[in-house]
Design a protein around this motif. Structure first.
Motif, PDB file in Angstrom:
ATOM      1  N   PRO A   1       0.834  -1.190   0.000  1.00  0.00           N
ATOM      2  CA  PRO A   1       0.000   0.000   0.000  1.00  0.00           C
ATOM      3  C   PRO A   1       0.883   1.261   0.000  1.00  0.00           C
ATOM      4  N   HIS A   2       0.327   2.380  -0.385  1.00  0.00           N
ATOM      5  CA  HIS A   2       1.077   3.646  -0.423  1.00  0.00           C
ATOM      6  C   HIS A   2       0.563   4.542   0.709  1.00  0.00           C
ATOM      7  N   PRO A   3       1.466   5.111   1.512  1.00  0.00           N
ATOM      8  CA  PRO A   3       1.013   5.947   2.641  1.00  0.00           C
ATOM      9  C   PRO A   3       0.086   7.088   2.208  1.00  0.00           C
ATOM     10  N   LEU A   4       0.297   7.626   1.001  1.00  0.00           N
ATOM     11  CA  LEU A   4      -0.517   8.747   0.525  1.00  0.00           C
ATOM     12  C   LEU A   4      -2.009   8.382   0.472  1.00  0.00           C
ATOM     13  N   HIS A   5      -2.301   7.132   0.122  1.00  0.00           N
ATOM     14  CA  HIS A   5      -3.704   6.724  -0.057  1.00  0.00           C
ATOM     15  C   HIS A   5      -4.304   6.081   1.190  1.00  0.00           C
ATOM     16  N   MET A   6      -3.622   6.245   2.330  1.00  0.00           N
ATOM     17  CA  MET A   6      -4.173   5.659   3.565  1.00  0.00           C
ATOM     18  C   MET A   6      -5.157   6.645   4.182  1.00  0.00           C
ATOM     19  N   ASP A   7      -6.327   6.758   3.532  1.00  0.00           N
ATOM     20  CA  ASP A   7      -7.334   7.685   4.054  1.00  0.00           C
ATOM     21  C   ASP A   7      -8.060   7.053   5.254  1.00  0.00           C
ATOM     22  N   ASP A   8      -8.909   7.856   5.920  1.00  0.00           N
ATOM     23  CA  ASP A   8      -9.579   7.352   7.130  1.00  0.00           C
ATOM     24  C   ASP A   8     -10.434   6.130   6.826  1.00  0.00           C
ATOM     25  N   GLU A   9     -11.112   6.168   5.679  1.00  0.00           N
ATOM     26  CA  GLU A   9     -11.997   5.060   5.319  1.00  0.00           C
ATOM     27  C   GLU A   9     -11.212   3.744   5.253  1.00  0.00           C
ATOM     28  N   PHE A  10     -10.032   3.815   4.605  1.00  0.00           N
ATOM     29  CA  PHE A  10      -9.183   2.632   4.471  1.00  0.00           C
ATOM     30  C   PHE A  10      -8.702   2.156   5.849  1.00  0.00           C
ATOM     31  N   ILE A  11      -8.222   3.097   6.669  1.00  0.00           N
ATOM     32  CA  ILE A  11      -7.688   2.718   7.989  1.00  0.00           C
ATOM     33  C   ILE A  11      -8.800   2.118   8.858  1.00  0.00           C
ATOM     34  N   GLU A  12     -10.000   2.686   8.732  1.00  0.00           N
ATOM     35  CA  GLU A  12     -11.110   2.164   9.540  1.00  0.00           C
ATOM     36  C   GLU A  12     -11.493   0.746   9.112  1.00  0.00           C
ATOM     37  N   GLU A  13     -11.491   0.488   7.796  1.00  0.00           N
ATOM     38  CA  GLU A  13     -11.783  -0.880   7.312  1.00  0.00           C
ATOM     39  C   GLU A  13     -10.688  -1.841   7.799  1.00  0.00           C
ATOM     40  N   PHE A  14      -9.429  -1.368   7.716  1.00  0.00           N
ATOM     41  CA  PHE A  14      -8.296  -2.186   8.183  1.00  0.00           C
ATOM     42  C   PHE A  14      -8.497  -2.554   9.656  1.00  0.00           C
ATOM     43  N   ALA A  15      -8.933  -1.590  10.452  1.00  0.00           N
ATOM     44  CA  ALA A  15      -9.088  -1.815  11.892  1.00  0.00           C
ATOM     45  C   ALA A  15     -10.293  -2.700  12.206  1.00  0.00           C
ATOM     46  N   ARG A  16     -11.389  -2.462  11.474  1.00  0.00           N
ATOM     47  CA  ARG A  16     -12.673  -3.058  11.826  1.00  0.00           C
ATOM     48  C   ARG A  16     -12.824  -4.486  11.325  1.00  0.00           C
ATOM     49  N   ASN A  17     -12.243  -4.775  10.161  1.00  0.00           N
ATOM     50  CA  ASN A  17     -12.503  -6.049   9.491  1.00  0.00           C
ATOM     51  C   ASN A  17     -11.641  -7.153  10.123  1.00  0.00           C
ATOM     52  N   PRO A  18     -12.249  -8.091  10.824  1.00  0.00           N
ATOM     53  CA  PRO A  18     -11.444  -9.070  11.569  1.00  0.00           C
ATOM     54  C   PRO A  18     -10.630  -9.994  10.665  1.00  0.00           C
TER      55      PRO A  18
END
Ligand code: SAH
Ligand code: SF4
Ligand code: F3S
Length: 440
Positions: A239-256
């Motif tokens: 992944p590229h740090p530039l495209h790590m928007d909140d939506e992406f980070i939240e899915e990363f955190a939430r999706n078991p």
């Protein structure tokens, strides 16, 4: 008609470079198995076809290529063919055959689907950078694996000024989501429970498809893949740090189902150098994204890539890199000394290149600091209970596997554990691995 085993020809393949090259090699093996009756051998001298799948990202492996194919040529079986594939094939093209006339064919990284035809065309060079393999259905090897890898895009649209990849793999095109999902479902039927999604820039997925369809996002793709029954763990790189928007980070955190290990390729901690590299983010943005990920996922492991001694990197710039390393305390750092590459914009900064001895000293400083952080991280796991997917049996009777956040763990056990996820209590650590006992 099915051919007998005796008739099958032998393929020796050597793979350098990144995970995309590993997948390309797996595609080559499967295509040649299905269409040309090849099986693989580990002994180069037995092979009827020798393929070297090359990497161009730094200069050293390219220099090694010619001495290596020279060796292959002098030791190979009479009549055996030699092919050069991958990123160096893309950027050197016919010059490879000029320099090493015993090479039978050259096949660029974006042209892997042509492998079955090219092996019989003496002197062929297929390196079309516009070629589109994004909807080609590659043959897959029959081996049953707990883990599988699937390409989700080809090429790269970024213009990082040090990087040769856009010149070797061409423009970015996403592979249609239904093809990716279909492939993963097939791999699940063969035993896969973990999938790694691959691309040079996975989280810019969905901007361009070859059939011109509407856009989608990587976050949506992750969401859809996690619905596949039988898939327990999803990993992805890079992944590229530039495209790590909140939506992406939240899915990363939430999706078991998403593995809690993330690659955040920093490259440099200096905003000035990041600008010269055209990375599109600042030191502050990177630190903010890393902090947000840690806040939402306290157990996360963060890995990175760092280039030291990019042209113009002053001591102050390098100190910024050290500062980010100290703040984020990466779990794994892949360190590189800047290597000037053809077809890259950074070549224009030649007059600002950093003396080699300074580059080497900076590299050592990064490595030493990182070792301290690594040991600290691994020690902090002692006493915890973690879930491990077991995947290989060692000769000493230990079974090894990986935790959800990608630590390697060893336990005493048998092959009955292979392909299963089990709970383990961690009892000791080294700098890079953990040991534990099964919890019943
Ligand atoms: N698409 C991936 C990178 C692929 S190349 C990404 O953006 O993360 C893998 C790594 O090689 C890069 O992250 C970078 O750290 C390193 N690299 C690329 N070009 C380089 C060069 N010219 N010199 C030194 N390291 C380089
Ligand atoms: Fe290279 Fe940058 Fe593309 Fe990664 S994102 S492959 S470093 S150009
Ligand atoms: Fe190397 Fe090509 Fe991968 S240059 S790192 S094999 S994309």
């Amino acid at each position: 008609m099915q051919k007998t085993k005796e008739e099958s020809k032998k393929l020796f393949i050597q793979t350098l470079g990144c995970q995309m090259n590993d997948t390309d090699s797996a595609h080559i093996i499967a295509e040649l198995g299905e269409h040309n009756n090849y099986t693989t051998t580990d002994t180069m001298e037995d092979a009827d076809l020798i393929i070297i799948n090359t990497c161009s990202v730094r200069e050293k492996p390219v220099q090694k290529l010619f001495s290596e194919i020279g060796q292959f040529n002098s030791k190979k079986k009479e009549g055996a063919k030699i092919g050069v594939c991958g990123c160096t094939a893309s950027h050197l093209g016919k010059d490879i055959i000029k320099r090493a006339p015993y090479v039978d064919f050259v096949l660029g990284a974006r042209n892997i689907s042509k492998i079955s035809k090219i092996i019989d065309q003496k002197g062929a060079v297929e390196i079309d950078i516009e070629h589109d393999d994004s909807t080609y259905e590659f043959a897959r090897s029959e081996t049953s694996l707990y883990k599988t890898s699937v390409n989700i895009s080809i090429g790269c649209d970024k213009e990082c000024t040090y990087c040769i990849v856009p010149a070797t793999r061409g423009d970015e095109i996403s592979i249609p989501p239904e093809m990716i999902i279909e492939q993963i479902k097939k791999d699940v039927l063969k035993g896969a429970i973990e999938v790694t999604l691959l691309g040079q820039n996975v989280n810019s997925y969905g901007r361009k498809f070859s059939d011109g369809r509407g856009k989608t996002t990587f976050t949506q793709l992750l969401h859809d893949i996690s619905k596949i029954e039988g898939i327990e763990r999803i990993r992805f790189t890079s992944p590229h740090p530039l495209h790590m928007d909140d939506e992406f980070i939240e899915e990363f955190a939430r999706n078991p189902k998403i593995s809690k290990c993330i690659h955040m390729p920093l490259q440099s901690g200096s905003t000035k150098i990041l600008k010269a590299m055209k990375r599109g983010y600042s030191k502050e943005w990177f630190l903010n994204r890393a902090a947000k990920i840690r806040e939402l996922v306290p157990e996360v492991r963060i890995t990175t890539d760092i280039i030291v001694a990019f042209p113009g990197e002053t001591q102050e710039d390098f100190d910024d890199t050290i500062d980010v390393i100290n703040q984020v305390k990466f779990d794994q750092i892949f360190n590189f000394k800047y290597s000037p590459r053809p077809n890259t914009a950074a070549l224009e900064l030649k007059d600002q290149e950093i003396p080699d001895e300074i580059g080497s000293a900076r590299l050592i400083q990064v490595i030493d600091l990182h070792k301290e952080h690594q040991s600290e991280h691994m020690r902090s796991n002692i006493g915890k209970t973690v879930k491990v997917l077991f995947e290989s049996l060692k000769p000493n009777g230990e079974v090894s596997g990986f935790t959800d956040n990608w630590c390697q763990v060893y336990v005493k056990g048998s092959d009955e554990l292979l392909g299963k996820i089990a709970e383990v209590k961690i009892t000791s650590s080294t700098r890079t691995t953990l040991k534990g006992e099964l919890v019943n």
